[in-house]
Design a protein around this motif. Structure first.
Motif, PDB file in Angstrom:
ATOM      1  N   LEU A   1     -85.463  25.004  66.622  1.00 41.31           N
ATOM      2  CA  LEU A   1     -85.416  23.615  67.203  1.00 41.31           C
ATOM      3  C   LEU A   1     -85.780  23.759  68.797  1.00 41.31           C
ATOM      4  O   LEU A   1     -85.897  24.915  69.191  1.00 41.31           O
ATOM      5  N   THR A   2     -85.876  22.922  69.599  1.00 40.68           N
ATOM      6  CA  THR A   2     -85.903  22.899  70.987  1.00 40.68           C
ATOM      7  C   THR A   2     -84.906  21.723  71.422  1.00 40.68           C
ATOM      8  O   THR A   2     -84.447  20.784  70.408  1.00 40.68           O
ATOM      9  N   ARG A   3     -84.592  21.675  72.516  1.00 44.32           N
ATOM     10  CA  ARG A   3     -83.384  20.767  73.006  1.00 44.32           C
ATOM     11  C   ARG A   3     -83.979  19.437  73.264  1.00 44.32           C
ATOM     12  O   ARG A   3     -83.321  18.224  72.493  1.00 44.32           O
ATOM     13  N   ARG A   4     -85.418  19.398  73.255  1.00 42.15           N
ATOM     14  CA  ARG A   4     -85.973  17.793  73.227  1.00 42.15           C
ATOM     15  C   ARG A   4     -86.211  17.378  71.564  1.00 42.15           C
ATOM     16  O   ARG A   4     -85.741  16.208  71.479  1.00 42.15           O
ATOM     17  N   ALA A   5     -86.284  18.365  70.632  1.00 37.44           N
ATOM     18  CA  ALA A   5     -86.347  17.874  69.313  1.00 37.44           C
ATOM     19  C   ALA A   5     -84.790  17.286  68.883  1.00 37.44           C
ATOM     20  O   ALA A   5     -84.770  16.351  68.328  1.00 37.44           O
ATOM     21  N   ILE A   6     -83.882  18.176  69.382  1.00 39.24           N
ATOM     22  CA  ILE A   6     -82.639  17.634  69.017  1.00 39.24           C
ATOM     23  C   ILE A   6     -82.189  16.341  69.619  1.00 39.24           C
ATOM     24  O   ILE A   6     -81.600  15.605  69.052  1.00 39.24           O
ATOM     25  N   PHE A   7     -82.497  16.198  70.829  1.00 41.25           N
ATOM     26  CA  PHE A   7     -82.327  14.830  71.608  1.00 41.25           C
ATOM     27  C   PHE A   7     -83.206  13.840  70.666  1.00 41.25           C
ATOM     28  O   PHE A   7     -82.488  12.855  70.166  1.00 41.25           O
ATOM     29  N   LEU A   8     -84.416  14.042  70.486  1.00 38.79           N
ATOM     30  CA  LEU A   8     -85.189  12.942  69.655  1.00 38.79           C
ATOM     31  C   LEU A   8     -84.628  12.504  68.391  1.00 38.79           C
ATOM     32  O   LEU A   8     -84.704  11.574  67.835  1.00 38.79           O
ATOM     33  N   ALA A   9     -84.094  13.734  67.792  1.00 37.77           N
ATOM     34  CA  ALA A   9     -83.496  13.565  66.482  1.00 37.77           C
ATOM     35  C   ALA A   9     -82.221  12.748  66.388  1.00 37.77           C
ATOM     36  O   ALA A   9     -82.045  12.001  65.526  1.00 37.77           O
ATOM     37  N   LEU A  10     -81.327  12.944  67.369  1.00 40.30           N
ATOM     38  CA  LEU A  10     -80.072  12.520  67.458  1.00 40.30           C
ATOM     39  C   LEU A  10     -79.708  11.386  68.227  1.00 40.30           C
ATOM     40  O   LEU A  10     -78.522  10.815  68.184  1.00 40.30           O
ATOM     41  N   ALA A  11     -80.403  11.065  69.328  1.00 41.79           N
ATOM     42  CA  ALA A  11     -80.147   9.932  70.315  1.00 41.79           C
ATOM     43  C   ALA A  11     -80.012   8.498  69.574  1.00 41.79           C
ATOM     44  O   ALA A  11     -80.827   8.351  68.696  1.00 41.79           O
ATOM     45  N   ARG A  12     -79.393   7.576  70.111  1.00 44.75           N
ATOM     46  CA  ARG A  12     -79.152   6.362  69.705  1.00 44.75           C
ATOM     47  C   ARG A  12     -80.593   5.573  70.009  1.00 44.75           C
ATOM     48  O   ARG A  12     -81.256   4.898  69.466  1.00 44.75           O
ATOM     49  N   GLN A  13     -80.961   5.742  70.961  1.00 47.53           N
ATOM     50  CA  GLN A  13     -82.328   5.223  71.790  1.00 47.53           C
ATOM     51  C   GLN A  13     -83.205   6.318  72.422  1.00 47.53           C
ATOM     52  O   GLN A  13     -82.580   7.241  72.984  1.00 47.53           O
ATOM     53  N   VAL A  14     -84.562   6.296  71.656  1.00 43.77           N
ATOM     54  CA  VAL A  14     -85.433   7.067  72.174  1.00 43.77           C
ATOM     55  C   VAL A  14     -86.762   6.326  72.772  1.00 43.77           C
ATOM     56  O   VAL A  14     -86.833   5.133  72.478  1.00 43.77           O
ATOM     57  N   PRO A  15     -87.369   7.014  73.506  1.00 47.08           N
ATOM     58  CA  PRO A  15     -88.664   6.402  73.959  1.00 47.08           C
ATOM     59  C   PRO A  15     -89.592   5.953  72.824  1.00 47.08           C
ATOM     60  O   PRO A  15     -89.645   6.859  71.687  1.00 47.08           O
ATOM     61  N   ASP A  16     -90.339   4.879  72.863  1.00 48.80           N
ATOM     62  CA  ASP A  16     -90.999   4.277  71.668  1.00 48.80           C
ATOM     63  C   ASP A  16     -92.216   5.396  71.361  1.00 48.80           C
ATOM     64  O   ASP A  16     -92.918   5.666  72.136  1.00 48.80           O
ATOM     65  N   PRO A  17     -92.139   5.984  70.073  1.00 55.36           N
ATOM     66  CA  PRO A  17     -93.245   6.902  69.707  1.00 55.36           C
ATOM     67  C   PRO A  17     -94.507   6.372  69.780  1.00 55.36           C
ATOM     68  O   PRO A  17     -95.670   6.828  69.662  1.00 55.36           O
TER      69      PRO A  17
END
Lengths: 352, 437
Positions: free
Chosen positions: A132-148
């Motif tokens: 994992l990377t911290r970026r991947a953890i954030f993207l996987a678990l945050a409620r709101q993420v930047p629009d892919p």
């Protein structure tokens, strides 16, 4: 049966007297140390307390596992024998808690750093190890993420699979078991992994306002892909054993004890090993603290000696018995600072 | 007489009638058989679930009743112990007994010399071995200067390996390295490792060393707490029940109280814990973590159970007993205490025991009053800090060490044993003393 009726009446009278008598005793002196707080520090503090009770002339301290937040709330409730003397914490005390303490007359709080704990993201050994990377953890678990799709706005988290987050990750659905918000582990996870992974994402940096950024970075999704499992790390390990698709978030010592069943994912290329956490290379690790009321240290017998035992080389040192229990020891310089603070009962600086 | 009843259709042959009835009969029998099968199925599945649960706990827990021990030849040399000439009790208590244990291990493996290797070797024996030795020597000071052979508890990592709970090496959950495994094999070959009855499990308080952790602290805490609960809630509950059932006037206030008692019995127990924290600890200033406070909280929880059971027991006494008593001139109070109460007592006691059994298994409200805590010293009064058996189970279940898993199950077995005894006492009381009218 007349006698039994009398007996009943007498028992009631006796009970009433007991209660009244105990009310009078309630404020009497306490001859043991009362400790509350983090369930992460609990396994370490209890080892020290037990040895302290066996080796010294003092009674064994009483240690309650209430969670960091709950512990500091009890700790800050006031000065007196009915309030705890020491709070264990798996995060630094918050400004709001310091203010609460001050409102209740606790102005001098001694802060002793005791070591580090790594927060691991682990899955069953039957599943592939995640890189994992911290970026991947954030993207996987945050409620709101930047629009892919690249619109530059924030959208509700659409990711369902680890592969969607990072093509290098295996084809597994996102299912993460972790601690609830009352846990210090969760606070640290939010701050270190989530906030860390969210740093440098342009769409979020563009929000400008720091409080807004923090809210976006540290709010976990609530659509059932992050599951709160309570403060029992063993339970998370059991669930990971049963479900190879799930990833769990818990303290390093549980990974160490269950190495046959679960494996720690690497984060930003670093494995959660004793050496990597101790050296500060593993990114999701946090310091652990003791908070002591100075006023109590002078009144309750044994507090100074307990702190001396806790900070001694044979406990907190690199080869001490706490390291055997899974605490990641402080570097030599910081250990010396902790010992000095514990000896002199130096209160923490008033500014947070 | 019933005008709606039609006369039987004479055209229908009697054989036909019989056929219809028989067809219906078969259906009715089938339906009954099906219903019985459903009933049996639910009983069987219930028994299976229970059996599975008990078997899992027993399988996980039985091994905790025995502990892996190491046989060591201990040289109680005053020099190694750090004793001078005048060895009084205080000096004896503070001597370095772990050094004696380490020296003994060192003699068994003279080839182990490096500092790191010696540390790994010493890790095979429990960190508490020195304390056990200390208690032995303090009780028998004449042992100093002699060489004794003793069985001391092995470390929990060795215990788990010897019991087959973990395999060898980290892939199988083992915590021992290759060198340590070789030493253990050698000790096994010498017959110096064996399973012995785990006395410490029954006589010690809590500990962070699984091999030293015991349930005596929790058991005694539970005992004090139940004592307080019984002393408070039984007399209060029975008095309340007698008043409400035999003396209270029938009016809205009494109805209101009755409704509230029934509601209280259904309140989640954690609410009583919050109440206990606010009233007994914050307002009255009673000590946190004391069985007295736990008992007070659980009395609140048990009271409605006892009141309801006691009222049911009083109601079961036939009115003729009361009327006869009043008829021969006894006062209402004499009637209650001489005639009704003795007949209702078995039912009341049964209710009390079931209430107590519920209180024994309770842990949620105790979290609030600070009884979920690590407490090593076994409590000696209801005012000492203590924990209780269900909390001890909860705390062990949350511990990282593997060896606590089997101790958790063993403690559950003990708690279930207590509950079984209490419920059997209730059944026995009922069958032995209850009168049927």
């Amino acid at each position: 049966m007349k006698t039994s009726a009398k007996g009943v009446a007498m028992a009631a009278a006796f009970a009433a007297t007991t209660v009244v008598a105990s009310l009078a005793f309630g404020q009497a002196a306490r001859d043991y140390i009362s400790v509350v707080g983090s369930s992460t520090v609990y396994p370490f503090a209890t080892v020290v307390a037990e040895r302290f009770g066996r080796d010294s002339r003092f009674r064994t301290p009483k240690i309650e596992s209430t969670g960091t937040g709950g512990g500091l709330k009890l700790f800050c409730a006031g000065i007196g024998v009915q309030f705890p003397d020491i709070a264990n914490a798996s995060r630094p005390i918050k400004a709001s808690e310091v203010a609460e303490c001050a409102r209740n007359g606790i102005s001098e709080i001694v802060e002793v750093k005791i070591g580090f704990d790594g927060i691991v993201l682990a899955n069953s050994v039957r599943a592939p190890r995640l890189a994992l990377t911290r970026r991947a953890i954030f993207l996987a678990l945050a409620r709101q993420v930047p629009d892919p799709k690249g619109s530059g706005t924030l959208v509700a988290n659409p990711y369902r699979n680890w592969r969607d987050v990072d093509p290098a990750l295996p084809d597994l659905p996102i299912e993460v078991l972790g601690p609830p918000p009352t846990s210090g582990t969760r606070d640290a996870f939010d701050e270190l992994a989530m906030q860390g992974g969210c740093k440098g994402i342009p769409a979020i940096a563009a929000l400008g306002d720091e409080a807004k950024i923090k809210a976006v970075c540290q709010t976990l999704r609530e659509d059932g892909r992050y599951i709160e499992v309570g403060e029992n790390d063993n339970l998370i390990v059991q669930k990971l054993k049963a479900n190879p698709a799930a990833v769990g978030v818990f303290g390093y010592s549980f990974l160490d004890e269950n190495s046959d069943a679960v494996q720690g994912s690497t984060v930003d290329g670093e494995s959660p090993t004793f050496e990597a956490i101790s050296a500060g290379a593993y990114p999701v690790s946090r310091p652990l603290f003791l908070y002591v009321k100075k006023a109590h240290a002078l009144a309750i017998p044994g507090i100074r000696e307990y702190l001396a035992e806790f900070t001694s080389g044979r406990a907190m040192g690199p080869e001490g018995y706490l390291a055997d229990k899974g605490l990641i020891p402080l570097p030599a310089a910081e250990l010396a600072v902790a010992q000095r603070v514990a000896r002199g009962l130096t209160p923490r600086a008033p500014v947070n | 007489m019933n005008t709606e009843l039609q006369p039987p259709d004479r055209n229908l042959a009697s054989a036909q009638v019989r056929q219809i009835v028989e067809a219906g009969l078969a259906r009715r029998y089938r339906r009954e058989r099906r219903f019985r099968a459903y009933g049996l199925l639910s009983v069987v599945s219930g028994v299976l679930f229970l059996g599975f649960l008990l078997a899992t706990i027993a399988l996980n827990g039985y091994s905790a009743f025995r502990q892996t021990k190491l046989q060591l030849d201990l040289d109680l040399d005053p020099v190694v112990l750090g004793l001078g000439d005048g060895a009084d009790a205080g000096v004896l208590a503070s001597a370095d007994y772990q050094a004696v244990v380490k020296a003994s291990l060192g003699r068994l493996f003279p080839q182990v010399v490096g500092r790191k290797e010696r540390r790994e070797l010493n890790a095979l024996v429990s960190a508490s071995a020195g304390y056990i030795l200390r208690d032995m020597v303090v009780a028998h000071p004449e042992l100093v200067g002699r060489r004794i052979t003793a069985w001391l508890p092995a470390d929990d990592t060795v215990d788990m390996l010897f019991k087959g709970r973990v395999g060898r090496g980290p892939d199988a959950g083992g915590q021992l390295n290759q060198a340590q495994l070789a030493w253990v094999d050698e000790l096994i070959a010498d017959g110096r490792i064996a399973l012995r009855f785990n006395t410490a499990f029954f006589t010690n308080g809590d500990s962070r060393e699984p091999e030293m952790a015991g349930i005596w602290g929790g058991t005694k805490g539970s005992f004090f707490m139940l004592l307080v609960t019984l002393v408070l809630s039984f007399p209060l509950g029975v008095s309340a029940a007698i008043y409400l059932e035999e003396f209270a006037p029938r009016n809205r206030w009494v109805d209101f109280i009755e409704v509230n008692i029934n509601n209280l019995a259904a309140v989640p127990s954690i609410v009583f814990g919050l109440l206990g924290l606010a009233v007994f600890i914050n307002f009255f200033g009673l000590p946190r973590s004391a069985p007295l406070v736990g008992g007070l909280v659980l009395s609140l929880m048990t009271l409605p159970v006892i009141i309801i059971a006691s009222r049911a027991a009083l109601r079961a006494v036939p009115p003729s007993v009361r009327e006869a008593a009043l008829g021969i001139g006894s006062s209402p109070m004499q009637m209650v205490f001489h005639h009704v109460l003795p007949l209702a007592m078995p039912g009341m006691l049964t209710g009390a025991i079931i209430g107590m059994a519920r209180a024994l298994g309770e842990s949620a409200p105790l979290l609030m009053v600070g009884m979920v805590a690590f407490i090593v010293d076994v409590p000696s009064t209801p005012l000492d800090p203590a924990t209780v058996l269900p909390v001890q189970i909860y705390l062990w279940a949350d511990s990282p060490e593997r060896a606590f898993a089997e101790r958790t199950s063993a403690a559950i077995l003990v708690l279930l044993g207590f509950l079984l005894v209490m419920n059997m006492a209730a059944v026995w009381l009922r069958s032995r003393f209850e009168r049927h009218w």
